[in-house]
Design a protein around this motif. Structure first.
Motif, PDB file in Angstrom:
ATOM      1  N   HIS A   1     -19.375  -5.211   9.273  1.00 45.49           N
ATOM      2  CA  HIS A   1     -18.366  -6.605   9.475  1.00 45.49           C
ATOM      3  C   HIS A   1     -19.189  -7.027   8.929  1.00 45.49           C
ATOM      4  O   HIS A   1     -20.416  -7.342   8.366  1.00 45.49           O
ATOM      5  CB  HIS A   1     -19.417  -7.155  10.508  1.00 45.49           C
ATOM      6  N   HIS A   2     -18.184  -8.512   7.586  1.00 42.21           N
ATOM      7  CA  HIS A   2     -18.392  -9.385   6.359  1.00 42.21           C
ATOM      8  C   HIS A   2     -18.814 -10.816   6.737  1.00 42.21           C
ATOM      9  O   HIS A   2     -17.784 -10.375   8.191  1.00 42.21           O
ATOM     10  CB  HIS A   2     -17.767  -8.661   5.358  1.00 42.21           C
ATOM     11  N   THR A   3     -18.698 -11.980   6.803  1.00 42.38           N
ATOM     12  CA  THR A   3     -18.387 -12.896   7.104  1.00 42.38           C
ATOM     13  C   THR A   3     -16.884 -12.875   6.824  1.00 42.38           C
ATOM     14  O   THR A   3     -16.063 -14.082   8.036  1.00 42.38           O
ATOM     15  CB  THR A   3     -18.875 -13.799   5.958  1.00 42.38           C
ATOM     16  N   ARG A   4     -16.009 -11.755   6.223  1.00 42.68           N
ATOM     17  CA  ARG A   4     -14.711 -12.192   6.333  1.00 42.68           C
ATOM     18  C   ARG A   4     -13.857 -10.943   7.220  1.00 42.68           C
ATOM     19  O   ARG A   4     -12.427 -10.724   6.998  1.00 42.68           O
ATOM     20  CB  ARG A   4     -13.919 -12.574   4.595  1.00 42.68           C
ATOM     21  N   GLY A   5     -14.440 -10.331   7.912  1.00 37.77           N
ATOM     22  CA  GLY A   5     -13.975  -9.740   8.959  1.00 37.77           C
ATOM     23  C   GLY A   5     -14.368  -8.039   8.283  1.00 37.77           C
ATOM     24  O   GLY A   5     -15.932  -8.081   7.862  1.00 37.77           O
ATOM     25  N   LEU A   6     -13.700  -6.862   9.043  1.00 35.49           N
ATOM     26  CA  LEU A   6     -14.279  -5.970   8.524  1.00 35.49           C
ATOM     27  C   LEU A   6     -14.039  -6.100   6.890  1.00 35.49           C
ATOM     28  O   LEU A   6     -13.241  -5.662   6.488  1.00 35.49           O
ATOM     29  CB  LEU A   6     -13.716  -4.958   9.193  1.00 35.49           C
ATOM     30  N   ARG A   7     -15.079  -4.984   5.846  1.00 39.29           N
ATOM     31  CA  ARG A   7     -14.788  -4.374   4.969  1.00 39.29           C
ATOM     32  C   ARG A   7     -15.871  -3.655   4.399  1.00 39.29           C
ATOM     33  O   ARG A   7     -16.644  -2.964   5.514  1.00 39.29           O
ATOM     34  CB  ARG A   7     -15.662  -5.997   3.539  1.00 39.29           C
ATOM     35  N   VAL A   8     -15.161  -3.301   3.799  1.00 38.85           N
ATOM     36  CA  VAL A   8     -15.988  -1.906   2.802  1.00 38.85           C
ATOM     37  C   VAL A   8     -16.844  -1.867   1.867  1.00 38.85           C
ATOM     38  O   VAL A   8     -16.633  -3.139   0.645  1.00 38.85           O
ATOM     39  CB  VAL A   8     -15.222  -1.015   2.217  1.00 38.85           C
ATOM     40  N   ALA A   9     -18.326  -1.524   2.056  1.00 37.10           N
ATOM     41  CA  ALA A   9     -19.504  -2.109   0.671  1.00 37.10           C
ATOM     42  C   ALA A   9     -19.470  -0.903  -0.126  1.00 37.10           C
ATOM     43  O   ALA A   9     -19.931  -0.016   0.924  1.00 37.10           O
ATOM     44  CB  ALA A   9     -20.807  -2.496   1.471  1.00 37.10           C
ATOM     45  N   PHE A  10     -19.319  -1.012  -1.330  1.00 32.65           N
ATOM     46  CA  PHE A  10     -19.658   0.411  -2.354  1.00 32.65           C
ATOM     47  C   PHE A  10     -20.713  -0.801  -2.997  1.00 32.65           C
ATOM     48  O   PHE A  10     -21.113  -2.017  -3.465  1.00 32.65           O
ATOM     49  CB  PHE A  10     -17.960   0.192  -2.878  1.00 32.65           C
ATOM     50  N   PRO A  11     -21.967   0.261  -3.426  1.00 36.66           N
ATOM     51  CA  PRO A  11     -22.954   0.092  -4.797  1.00 36.66           C
ATOM     52  C   PRO A  11     -21.738  -0.460  -6.442  1.00 36.66           C
ATOM     53  O   PRO A  11     -20.957   0.311  -5.838  1.00 36.66           O
ATOM     54  CB  PRO A  11     -23.464   0.969  -4.545  1.00 36.66           C
TER      55      PRO A  11
END
Length: 291
Positions: A190-200
């Motif tokens: 969960h990101h401030t803008r909704g579901l996001r995928v975090a990649f390094p």
């Protein structure tokens, strides 16, 4: 080695290296060949090192001996190499193995399943996830990537399809617009803008990507050994199929085993499949020796 006198003298003068232990009358190609002989991932005399040497040498007798000597996996097994011989695909010990392997990651993920995740929390979760990995020889069948990804997600109490907080994914095709390469692993949160995928991002930070923009990714609780090349994990569970297949060779076994830094669990439904794989070697020839 088989380095001739001229090569040995040049190496000693240029680098200070003494390669007299590998002296010989090798071909011109041998004089241009460098062998990497020391592992910096694990000690040569460690349990993983012993297995790696035996497999690389194609020593089926030693591999059979190491298999007999390896303790059965359990939550408290202290050995660096353990074995698990499941009788069926839904063996409860497999569920216990992945739950223990990702225990730290699950603890970090729990408070993030319904709340906004910071960059620091996402980085920590990605690092914890990479401490353990299931590697498979094949994609299809009960011991393949596709089936195991479904079963592992269920074993961890996570959904088996769709986008959800905690879904780990691997990029399967280069996307230069998103600056994502084949093999990159991200984590949906969960990101401030909704579901996001975090990649390094490779520089200590993150790149947050909208899931809808990722058209070439797959869940990656389990991945093929081929996809794992170049990676390392603290604990690897190497899963073999229950019958010999063409891709199951000593080279594949060696690659899978040597992705582990400190712990290796061999998940082998049929022990004879392991011995068969050690005896199968990939032979390649590009014609350089003949030239």
């Amino acid at each position: 080695g088989r380095y001739d006198a001229d090569t040995r003298a040049w190496l000693a003068h240029t680098t200070g290296a003494d390669v007299s232990a590998w002296a010989g009358d090798g071909s011109a190609l041998a004089q241009q060949t460098l062998m990497l002989r020391q592992s910096h991932r694990f000690a040569d005399d460690s349990g993983i090192g012993q297995w790696a040497r035996a497999v690389n040498a194609g020593d089926s007798t030693l591999v059979a001996q190491l298999w007999r000597q390896a303790p059965d996996w359990d939550r408290d097994a202290p050995a660096s190499v353990t074995r698990l011989q499941p009788g069926q695909a839904h063996d409860p010990r497999l569920k216990a193995l992945v739950q223990q392997g990702w225990q730290t990651w699950l603890q970090q993920l729990s408070p993030l399943e319904n709340s906004v995740c910071s960059d620091a929390q996402a980085l920590a979760a990605l690092k914890a996830f990479a401490d353990f990995q299931v590697l498979c020889a094949v994609r299809d069948g009960p011991w393949g990537v596709d089936s195991l990804n479904q079963r592992i997600a269920a074993s961890l109490g996570l959904p088996t399809e769709g986008w959800y907080a905690g879904r780990p994914v691997m990029v399967t095709r280069n996307d230069y617009h998103l600056k994502l390469m084949n093999g990159d692993v991200g984590l949906c949160l969960h990101h401030t803008r909704g579901l996001r995928v975090a990649f390094p991002d490779g520089q200590g930070g993150l790149r947050w990507v909208l899931p809808a923009r990722l058209d070439a990714v797959e869940t990656v609780f389990a991945m093929t050994v081929h996809k794992s090349q170049g990676s390392e994990f603290d604990h690897v569970a190497l899963v073999l199929p229950d019958r010999p297949v063409a891709v199951l060779t000593r080279e594949l076994l060696y690659t899978g085993m040597t992705r582990a830094k400190t712990r290796l669990t061999l998940v082998v439904p049929q022990a004879q499949v392991l011995r068969h794989a050690v005896a199968v070697q990939v032979l390649r020839s590009g014609g350089l020796a003949e030239l």
